[in-house]
Design a protein around this motif. Structure first.
Motif, PDB file in Angstrom:
ATOM      1  N   TYR A  44       0.832  -1.204   0.000  1.00  0.00           N
ATOM      2  CA  TYR A  44       0.000   0.000   0.000  1.00  0.00           C
ATOM      3  C   TYR A  44       0.868   1.256   0.000  1.00  0.00           C
ATOM      4  N   MET A  45       1.944   1.219   0.796  1.00  0.00           N
ATOM      5  CA  MET A  45       2.797   2.405   0.937  1.00  0.00           C
ATOM      6  C   MET A  45       3.538   2.742  -0.347  1.00  0.00           C
ATOM      7  N   LYS A  46       3.573   1.810  -1.292  1.00  0.00           N
ATOM      8  CA  LYS A  46       4.170   2.098  -2.599  1.00  0.00           C
ATOM      9  C   LYS A  46       3.200   2.888  -3.471  1.00  0.00           C
ATOM     10  N   MET A  47       1.909   2.897  -3.091  1.00  0.00           N
ATOM     11  CA  MET A  47       0.895   3.538  -3.931  1.00  0.00           C
ATOM     12  C   MET A  47       0.303   4.794  -3.313  1.00  0.00           C
ATOM     13  N   ILE A  48       0.137   4.818  -1.994  1.00  0.00           N
ATOM     14  CA  ILE A  48      -0.415   6.001  -1.334  1.00  0.00           C
ATOM     15  C   ILE A  48       0.506   6.412  -0.182  1.00  0.00           C
ATOM     16  N   GLU A  49       0.322   7.633   0.314  1.00  0.00           N
ATOM     17  CA  GLU A  49       1.211   8.149   1.359  1.00  0.00           C
ATOM     18  C   GLU A  49       1.186   7.269   2.612  1.00  0.00           C
TER      19      GLU A  49
END
Length: 393
Positions: free
Chosen positions: A184-189
């Protein structure tokens, strides 16, 4: 204006939950109010303080280091497969799940995770007005996974009444597995991922108190955790490596299927009606986006992303958000990001029903019967968390 929309949002969520409440007279308002206050305090700390920024950055750096370590293994096997600077989504975002699954397995093997889960669950049970089992399950689901959590309480699961079973399943759908947080952290803050995980824990209890109110007697408030079968360290490693790979492949397969299906449906609707299916869903969800505090000029775009998450999954929705986030205000991106971090979608009904059915046929059938109510409640959890975040952002 923020405060007004916050109050309106809370009232709308409360009324929507009240519509399907199984026993309105037994709703406990004291723990609900306490948990909303706790959410506001934690959200403010995570999003608006130096300490919160430090926590978010530390976790982001931690997962970045894990993904970098995972990349060593991925490059060894798949090096040269992708063009330079164009690593495929499967290699870059999904395969690192394998390494994170290994770490979870190691922490489980050495009894570190169970101790942490029990400790946090015990503290939560003091404020949420629910039982120890429900509190443990909510934390465990966020760490060991949506389906795997039921294995840890399998002896109790088959004996649980319908109301308590609903709460356990609702927790599993409202949280996310720690093994995919890095993805997830690769796509959103990262700060919104961390905030959503914390908020969903409490929002899940709040919605359950309204939709599914009940009391647990002292004699029934017990927690029986099933220990995993004794394995050697390397047997455990093999199991978690395969589990992580299986998860990555399943997510990849679902992405291929859902993205392709959505594209096909969009094309059909565009030809027949002159408007894409996602655009229609955007208009349907735009009132919900509005009460979440999103500006009126952006509610259709936000509603589109929110609906995509519901009918496909959070990965598809996050990918769509990355494509349009430059056209949205930072506030809208933050609110929608918090909404997206959960397993509240149609496919989760099957995942949870399948996991419980594997332990108890009767309970699995019960879950399938209240599946839509489960999804409805989990979606309200995401909306409530987004409303809490909106008043702070």
């Amino acid at each position: 204006m923020k405060i007004v929309m916050f109050i309106v949002g809370l009232l709308v969520v409360y009324l929507l939950a009240l519509l399907v409440s199984s026993d309105r007279k037994r709703i406990k308002y004291r723990p609900i109010i306490i948990m909303i206050v706790i959410e506001l305090i934690l959200c403010f700390i995570l999003l608006n303080t130096t300490f919160g920024a430090f926590i978010a950055k530390s976790l982001s750096d931690f997962f970045a280091s894990l993904l970098a370590a995972a990349g060593e293994g991925i490059n060894f096997v798949f090096g040269g497969l992708a063009n330079k600077g164009q690593a495929p989504f499967f290699l870059n975002v999904l395969l690192p799940i394998i390494f994170i699954a290994i770490l979870i397995g190691i922490l489980q093997y050495f009894k570190i995770l169970p101790m942490i889960i029990k400790g946090i669950g015990y503290l939560l049970s003091k404020v949420n007005g629910l039982g120890k089992l429900e509190s443990y399950n909510a934390v465990a689901a966020a760490i060991v996974g949506q389906g795997e959590v039921f294995i840890t309480v399998k002896d109790q699961l088959s004996k649980l009444p319908k109301k308590r079973l609903y709460t356990l399943c609702a927790s599993s759908m409202s949280t996310v597995s720690m093994s995919i947080v890095g993805s997830y952290m690769k796509m959103i803050e990262p700060k919104y991922v961390v905030t959503a995980i914390v908020l969903n824990l409490f929002s899940g209890f709040i919605i359950v108190h309204i939709i599914n109110p009940y009391s647990v007697s002292e004699k029934d408030d017990i927690l029986e955790i099933n220990e995993a079968e004794k394995q050697s360290f390397f047997e455990m490693l093999t199991e978690y490596i395969l589990l992580g790979f299986k998860m990555a492949v399943i997510i990849a397969a679902m992405l291929i299927g859902f993205v392709a299906l959505m594209a096909a449906v969009n094309n059909i609707f565009s030809i027949i009606f002159g408007i894409s299916f996602q655009s229609i869903l955007g208009y349907v969800f735009s009132p919900i986006a509005f009460i979440m505090g999103i500006p009126a000029s952006e509610i259709v775009q936000a509603g589109n992303i929110m609906a995509t998450k519901l009918v496909t999954n959070e990965f598809v929705a996050m990918l769509d958000l990355t494509k349009i986030q430059d056209n949205l205000s930072p506030r809208t991106v933050g609110i929608v990001s918090v909404f997206l971090v959960s397993f509240a979608n149609f496919s989760s009904i099957g995942n949870i029903a399948g996991a419980t059915k594997g332990i108890s046929d009767k309970q699995g059938n019960q879950v399938a019967q209240f599946g839509l109510k489960l999804l409805y409640g989990a979606t309200l959890v995401s909306v409530l968390s987004a409303i809490i975040a909106a008043v702070i952002i």
